[in-house]
Design a protein around this motif. Sequence first.
Motif, PDB file in Angstrom:
ATOM      1  N   LEU A  58      54.959 -89.132 -95.835  1.00 38.69           N
ATOM      2  CA  LEU A  58      54.897 -90.446 -95.795  1.00 38.69           C
ATOM      3  C   LEU A  58      53.700 -90.641 -94.831  1.00 38.69           C
ATOM      4  CD1 LEU A  58      58.726 -91.798 -96.396  1.00 38.69           C
ATOM      5  CD2 LEU A  58      56.983 -90.971 -98.207  1.00 38.69           C
ATOM      6  N   THR A  59      53.524 -92.142 -94.936  1.00 40.07           N
ATOM      7  CA  THR A  59      52.360 -92.585 -94.137  1.00 40.07           C
ATOM      8  C   THR A  59      52.873 -93.924 -93.406  1.00 40.07           C
ATOM      9  OG1 THR A  59      50.661 -91.712 -95.649  1.00 40.07           O
ATOM     10  CG2 THR A  59      49.961 -93.153 -93.983  1.00 40.07           C
ATOM     11  N   THR A  60      52.634 -93.927 -92.320  1.00 33.53           N
ATOM     12  CA  THR A  60      52.850 -95.083 -91.388  1.00 33.53           C
ATOM     13  C   THR A  60      51.501 -95.618 -90.830  1.00 33.53           C
ATOM     14  OG1 THR A  60      54.396 -96.573 -89.881  1.00 33.53           O
ATOM     15  CG2 THR A  60      53.958 -93.960 -89.671  1.00 33.53           C
ATOM     16  N   GLY A  61      51.682 -96.059 -89.416  1.00 32.03           N
ATOM     17  CA  GLY A  61      50.527 -96.519 -88.737  1.00 32.03           C
ATOM     18  C   GLY A  61      51.039 -96.837 -87.072  1.00 32.03           C
ATOM     19  N   SER A  62      49.964 -96.893 -86.468  1.00 28.50           N
ATOM     20  CA  SER A  62      50.277 -96.987 -84.973  1.00 28.50           C
ATOM     21  C   SER A  62      50.740 -98.601 -84.630  1.00 28.50           C
ATOM     22  CB  SER A  62      49.019 -96.560 -84.120  1.00 28.50           C
ATOM     23  OG  SER A  62      47.886 -97.323 -84.449  1.00 28.50           O
ATOM     24  N   ALA A  63      50.310 -99.641 -85.533  1.00 27.97           N
ATOM     25  CA  ALA A  63      50.750-100.743 -85.429  1.00 27.97           C
ATOM     26  C   ALA A  63      52.257-101.100 -85.252  1.00 27.97           C
ATOM     27  CB  ALA A  63      50.354-101.705 -86.638  1.00 27.97           C
ATOM     28  N   GLY A  64      53.028-100.201 -85.664  1.00 31.29           N
ATOM     29  CA  GLY A  64      54.391-100.388 -85.364  1.00 31.29           C
ATOM     30  C   GLY A  64      54.814-100.206 -83.986  1.00 31.29           C
ATOM     31  N   ARG A  65      54.149 -99.385 -83.154  1.00 21.31           N
ATOM     32  CA  ARG A  65      54.527 -99.420 -81.975  1.00 21.31           C
ATOM     33  C   ARG A  65      53.435 -99.979 -80.797  1.00 21.31           C
ATOM     34  NH1 ARG A  65      55.333 -93.237 -81.919  1.00 21.31           N
ATOM     35  NH2 ARG A  65      54.113 -93.409 -83.859  1.00 21.31           N
ATOM     36  N   ARG A  66      52.307-100.083 -81.463  1.00 20.15           N
ATOM     37  CA  ARG A  66      51.308-100.722 -80.768  1.00 20.15           C
ATOM     38  C   ARG A  66      50.653-101.939 -81.552  1.00 20.15           C
ATOM     39  NH1 ARG A  66      48.352 -98.805 -76.161  1.00 20.15           N
ATOM     40  NH2 ARG A  66      47.457-100.537 -74.997  1.00 20.15           N
ATOM     41  N   PRO A  67      51.334-103.100 -81.820  1.00 17.90           N
ATOM     42  CA  PRO A  67      50.737-104.258 -82.761  1.00 17.90           C
ATOM     43  C   PRO A  67      49.552-104.791 -82.060  1.00 17.90           C
ATOM     44  CG  PRO A  67      52.863-104.678 -82.000  1.00 17.90           C
ATOM     45  CD  PRO A  67      52.538-103.380 -81.397  1.00 17.90           C
ATOM     46  N   MET A  68      48.779-105.442 -82.661  1.00 19.03           N
ATOM     47  CA  MET A  68      48.133-106.546 -82.194  1.00 19.03           C
ATOM     48  C   MET A  68      48.229-107.998 -82.772  1.00 19.03           C
ATOM     49  SD  MET A  68      44.257-104.306 -81.886  1.00 19.03           S
ATOM     50  CE  MET A  68      44.259-103.893 -83.927  1.00 19.03           C
ATOM     51  N   PRO A  69      47.575-109.000 -82.383  1.00 19.69           N
ATOM     52  CA  PRO A  69      47.832-110.212 -82.892  1.00 19.69           C
ATOM     53  C   PRO A  69      47.249-110.087 -84.330  1.00 19.69           C
ATOM     54  CG  PRO A  69      46.958-110.459 -80.800  1.00 19.69           C
ATOM     55  CD  PRO A  69      46.883-108.973 -80.919  1.00 19.69           C
TER      56      PRO A  69
END
Length: 239
Positions: free
Chosen positions: A130-141
């Motif tokens: 599957l595919t996720t992204g780094s925003a889950g652990r390093r979100p930005m505004p």
Amino acid sequence: MSLRGQRIVVIGGTSGIGFAVAEAAAREGADVVVASRRQESVGAALKRLPEGAAGHTLDATDEDAVRAFFARVGAFDHLVYTAGESLLMESLADSDLARSRRFLDTRLWGAYSAVKHGAPSIRKGGSVVLTTGSAGRRPMPGMTVAASMCGAMESLTRALALELAPIRVNVVSPGVVRTDLWREMSEEDGSGLFESSAAALPVGRVGTPEDVAEAYLYLMRGGYSTGSVVDVDGGGLLV
């Protein structure tokens, strides 16, 4: 370990990371099936892929269509899910809940449906990536929806790895990658994002779809990884 002779289904496989996965797998001798919502994208991808690749039009948010798709495809070895709308970046105050739900419908619930209906056709020794992204652990505004999706995908991967065992289930977490998913940003904003990201990353550049595709191939080949999140982010989680 090789993918030669194995059959790989890539939902979202007509552009970006998904196409790079399909192309790399086909180069190794895999039989590739790609699916995408738009027929023109399917046709364009098949012109670029080696002879023998197959393509289908599929709306991943339509469960009946997903069920019928896997009935047509039949048995296969690996399922890759990279389908997704363009990245949704907006503040909580400005968010449109209907649009947010559509984003999650494709990226989260589409993946859920694909695994539900595809897993029974996966052969012994096969896998799901599957595919996720780094925003889950390093979100930005501005990334509340994207961060929520990424966190959910990681949790879903771990749960599926247990429920579907011995089918292996893993997820790739790309960082900033130059793909069409940024198409809703202006050219100026997009260039600024890529430049600032490259300057901050230890590797000194943003990623390409081909960079990230290698992680999917590794997870399909390797028989000892399941429930894993593989980061391909140029060191983005470090800075």
